[in-house]
Design a protein around this motif. Sequence first.
Motif, PDB file in Angstrom:
ATOM      1  N   LEU A  56      -2.824   4.211  -3.198  1.00  0.00           N
ATOM      2  CA  LEU A  56      -2.922   3.170  -4.225  1.00  0.00           C
ATOM      3  C   LEU A  56      -2.110   1.974  -3.773  1.00  0.00           C
ATOM      4  O   LEU A  56      -1.386   2.042  -2.783  1.00  0.00           O
ATOM      5  CB  LEU A  56      -2.465   3.679  -5.595  1.00  0.00           C
ATOM      6  CG  LEU A  56      -1.073   4.300  -5.732  1.00  0.00           C
ATOM      7  CD1 LEU A  56       0.003   3.242  -5.935  1.00  0.00           C
ATOM      8  CD2 LEU A  56      -1.029   5.270  -6.904  1.00  0.00           C
ATOM      9  N   SER A 105       0.850  -1.188   0.000  1.00  0.00           N
ATOM     10  CA  SER A 105       0.000   0.000   0.000  1.00  0.00           C
ATOM     11  C   SER A 105       0.888   1.241   0.000  1.00  0.00           C
ATOM     12  O   SER A 105       1.735   1.400   0.884  1.00  0.00           O
ATOM     13  CB  SER A 105      -0.920   0.001   1.218  1.00  0.00           C
ATOM     14  OG  SER A 105      -1.724   1.169   1.242  1.00  0.00           O
ATOM     15  N   SER A 142       7.303   4.357  -6.460  1.00  0.00           N
ATOM     16  CA  SER A 142       6.906   2.966  -6.238  1.00  0.00           C
ATOM     17  C   SER A 142       8.012   2.229  -5.494  1.00  0.00           C
ATOM     18  O   SER A 142       9.173   2.259  -5.916  1.00  0.00           O
ATOM     19  CB  SER A 142       6.630   2.276  -7.571  1.00  0.00           C
ATOM     20  OG  SER A 142       6.351   0.901  -7.374  1.00  0.00           O
ATOM     21  N   GLN A 181      -6.143  -0.450  -6.944  1.00  0.00           N
ATOM     22  CA  GLN A 181      -6.820   0.316  -5.885  1.00  0.00           C
ATOM     23  C   GLN A 181      -6.387   1.785  -5.896  1.00  0.00           C
ATOM     24  O   GLN A 181      -6.082   2.361  -4.849  1.00  0.00           O
ATOM     25  CB  GLN A 181      -6.538  -0.299  -4.510  1.00  0.00           C
ATOM     26  CG  GLN A 181      -7.220  -1.627  -4.286  1.00  0.00           C
ATOM     27  CD  GLN A 181      -7.045  -2.138  -2.875  1.00  0.00           C
ATOM     28  OE1 GLN A 181      -6.027  -1.888  -2.226  1.00  0.00           O
ATOM     29  NE2 GLN A 181      -8.034  -2.848  -2.363  1.00  0.00           N
ATOM     30  N   ARG A 182      -6.377   2.393  -7.050  1.00  0.00           N
ATOM     31  CA  ARG A 182      -5.946   3.797  -7.157  1.00  0.00           C
ATOM     32  C   ARG A 182      -7.096   4.695  -6.714  1.00  0.00           C
ATOM     33  O   ARG A 182      -8.056   4.921  -7.435  1.00  0.00           O
ATOM     34  CB  ARG A 182      -5.522   4.118  -8.588  1.00  0.00           C
ATOM     35  CG  ARG A 182      -4.905   5.516  -8.742  1.00  0.00           C
ATOM     36  CD  ARG A 182      -4.395   5.711 -10.152  1.00  0.00           C
ATOM     37  NE  ARG A 182      -5.481   5.778 -11.093  1.00  0.00           N
ATOM     38  CZ  ARG A 182      -6.062   6.910 -11.510  1.00  0.00           C
ATOM     39  NH1 ARG A 182      -5.637   8.070 -11.059  1.00  0.00           N
ATOM     40  NH2 ARG A 182      -7.055   6.873 -12.371  1.00  0.00           N
ATOM     41  N   ARG A 183      -6.929   5.231  -5.498  1.00  0.00           N
ATOM     42  CA  ARG A 183      -7.949   6.127  -4.959  1.00  0.00           C
ATOM     43  C   ARG A 183      -7.553   7.601  -5.071  1.00  0.00           C
ATOM     44  O   ARG A 183      -8.357   8.482  -4.829  1.00  0.00           O
ATOM     45  CB  ARG A 183      -8.204   5.807  -3.485  1.00  0.00           C
ATOM     46  CG  ARG A 183      -8.584   4.361  -3.206  1.00  0.00           C
ATOM     47  CD  ARG A 183      -8.957   4.191  -1.745  1.00  0.00           C
ATOM     48  NE  ARG A 183      -9.231   2.804  -1.409  1.00  0.00           N
ATOM     49  CZ  ARG A 183      -8.359   1.966  -0.885  1.00  0.00           C
ATOM     50  NH1 ARG A 183      -7.136   2.408  -0.624  1.00  0.00           N
ATOM     51  NH2 ARG A 183      -8.668   0.726  -0.605  1.00  0.00           N
ATOM     52  N   LEU A 218       5.052   7.909  -8.926  1.00  0.00           N
ATOM     53  CA  LEU A 218       3.625   7.612  -9.070  1.00  0.00           C
ATOM     54  C   LEU A 218       2.775   8.870  -9.017  1.00  0.00           C
ATOM     55  O   LEU A 218       1.762   8.967  -9.718  1.00  0.00           O
ATOM     56  CB  LEU A 218       3.183   6.644  -7.967  1.00  0.00           C
ATOM     57  CG  LEU A 218       3.982   5.331  -7.868  1.00  0.00           C
ATOM     58  CD1 LEU A 218       3.472   4.508  -6.694  1.00  0.00           C
ATOM     59  CD2 LEU A 218       3.884   4.547  -9.154  1.00  0.00           C
ATOM     60  N   ASP A 262      -4.880   3.280 -13.602  1.00  0.00           N
ATOM     61  CA  ASP A 262      -5.268   1.995 -13.038  1.00  0.00           C
ATOM     62  C   ASP A 262      -4.663   0.858 -13.857  1.00  0.00           C
ATOM     63  O   ASP A 262      -4.613   0.913 -15.098  1.00  0.00           O
ATOM     64  CB  ASP A 262      -6.791   1.861 -13.019  1.00  0.00           C
ATOM     65  CG  ASP A 262      -7.435   2.836 -12.045  1.00  0.00           C
ATOM     66  OD1 ASP A 262      -6.856   3.044 -10.970  1.00  0.00           O
ATOM     67  OD2 ASP A 262      -8.488   3.397 -12.371  1.00  0.00           O
ATOM     68  N   VAL A 290      -0.231  -1.314 -10.769  1.00  0.00           N
ATOM     69  CA  VAL A 290      -1.019  -0.408  -9.928  1.00  0.00           C
ATOM     70  C   VAL A 290      -2.436  -0.947  -9.755  1.00  0.00           C
ATOM     71  O   VAL A 290      -3.071  -1.389 -10.727  1.00  0.00           O
ATOM     72  CB  VAL A 290      -1.048   0.998 -10.554  1.00  0.00           C
ATOM     73  CG1 VAL A 290      -1.991   1.916  -9.759  1.00  0.00           C
ATOM     74  CG2 VAL A 290       0.346   1.590 -10.608  1.00  0.00           C
ATOM     75  N   ARG A 334      -6.455  11.267  -6.491  1.00  0.00           N
ATOM     76  CA  ARG A 334      -6.782  12.119  -7.629  1.00  0.00           C
ATOM     77  C   ARG A 334      -6.093  13.468  -7.435  1.00  0.00           C
ATOM     78  O   ARG A 334      -5.792  13.878  -6.303  1.00  0.00           O
ATOM     79  CB  ARG A 334      -8.300  12.334  -7.755  1.00  0.00           C
ATOM     80  CG  ARG A 334      -9.085  11.050  -8.025  1.00  0.00           C
ATOM     81  CD  ARG A 334      -8.784  10.476  -9.396  1.00  0.00           C
ATOM     82  NE  ARG A 334      -9.594   9.298  -9.685  1.00  0.00           N
ATOM     83  CZ  ARG A 334      -9.259   8.055  -9.402  1.00  0.00           C
ATOM     84  NH1 ARG A 334      -8.076   7.817  -8.788  1.00  0.00           N
ATOM     85  NH2 ARG A 334     -10.053   7.040  -9.714  1.00  0.00           N
ATOM     86  N   VAL A 353      -0.994  13.117 -10.750  1.00  0.00           N
ATOM     87  CA  VAL A 353      -0.962  11.652 -10.658  1.00  0.00           C
ATOM     88  C   VAL A 353      -0.427  11.134 -11.986  1.00  0.00           C
ATOM     89  O   VAL A 353      -1.012  11.387 -13.040  1.00  0.00           O
ATOM     90  CB  VAL A 353      -2.352  11.067 -10.368  1.00  0.00           C
ATOM     91  CG1 VAL A 353      -2.267   9.539 -10.281  1.00  0.00           C
ATOM     92  CG2 VAL A 353      -2.908  11.633  -9.071  1.00  0.00           C
TER      93      VAL A 353
END
Length: 381
Positions: A271, A66, A247, A255-257, A92, A82, A253, A259, A78
Amino acid sequence: MNIAIDEQTRAEEHQQLRNKARQRRWLLAGAGAAVVGLLAYGNYWWGTGRFMESTDDAYLRADWVSVSARVPGYVAEVRVADDQPVQAGQVLMRLQDHDYLARRDQARAERDQANAAVAAGRAAWAEANAQVGRQREAITRFQAALSLALAERQRSSLDLQRYKGLVSEHAATAQRLESAQASALQAGAQEQAARAALAEQQSLLRIAEAQVQVASAHVAEANAGMAAAEARLALAEQDQNDTLVRSPIKGVVGQRRVRAGQYAVPGQPLLAVVPLEHTYVVANFKETQLARLQPGQPVDISVDGDDGQPLQGRVASFSPGSGAMFALLPSDNATGNFTKIVQRFPVRILLEPHDSRARILPGMSVIATVDTRAQEASHEH
């Protein structure tokens, strides 16, 4: 009429006999095939099947990471999408770094100021040491002057004693004796003056040595300030570098939350990076199956999500406890209402190098079959 009926009856009986014979042949063939099948299965079970331990309570796993920011700030950009593959160290996302750049510049100014203080302290220390050197040279000169004064006093004292004897013998005049007495008094005064001057220079030396100690303390203080300033600068530069979130591993990648424009705080999951190349299998074997399992044994793996794609693996390790032991609400068998249930133990299986086109993703169900023949052979020997 009766003859026709008899012939028809005999024909029907003949057909029934033929049908029964055919049925017997089919039954015999089926029985033979069943016997052959049983023999083949028995041969397989005796030579192979009895050594295989299998379970369908098995899944693909990966130690995914995570990713979160180490410093707080608004997300400026970003740089990944995804399901995008990324390399270790790849950027990232980027946080706004205006505040961190200003803090870094401030820390650099404080470092320069501390450096100037160190230089000034060292110059003061050098000046104090030079003053000590000068005072020691002066003391050497005044010690030489005191030695001359002592020699002159001793000479004048001897002259005074000699002239006293001469005057008593009427070999010298009283005026000459008075001159010798004056010279002796003058020599004594010069000795006292030389001693006083030497004591003064020695006092000045002690003051200069104290100034050296003070200057040394100031240098040490300045060096400590310099170290603190460099530490603050290093932290400021690290915070500025941490606005680029990288990374930690190679993977994909998920669970890219995060923004752009979102406010990120340290430790907040933004993410995940899943290392697909390091996927492994966790197979939950019954406790009654563990006796013959050993690390290093080969494993045949069938992946449900890839049309039973066959993979090869090796037993790596065993969990130190059953799944129930590590459950959030473990069972308590001391309540008096006990029902014996066969427990399952997680076994980690590492995959052998395989075709990269094989579609294996963490979370997929698999069937794991461990070949224990090597273990059984070692037990027989």
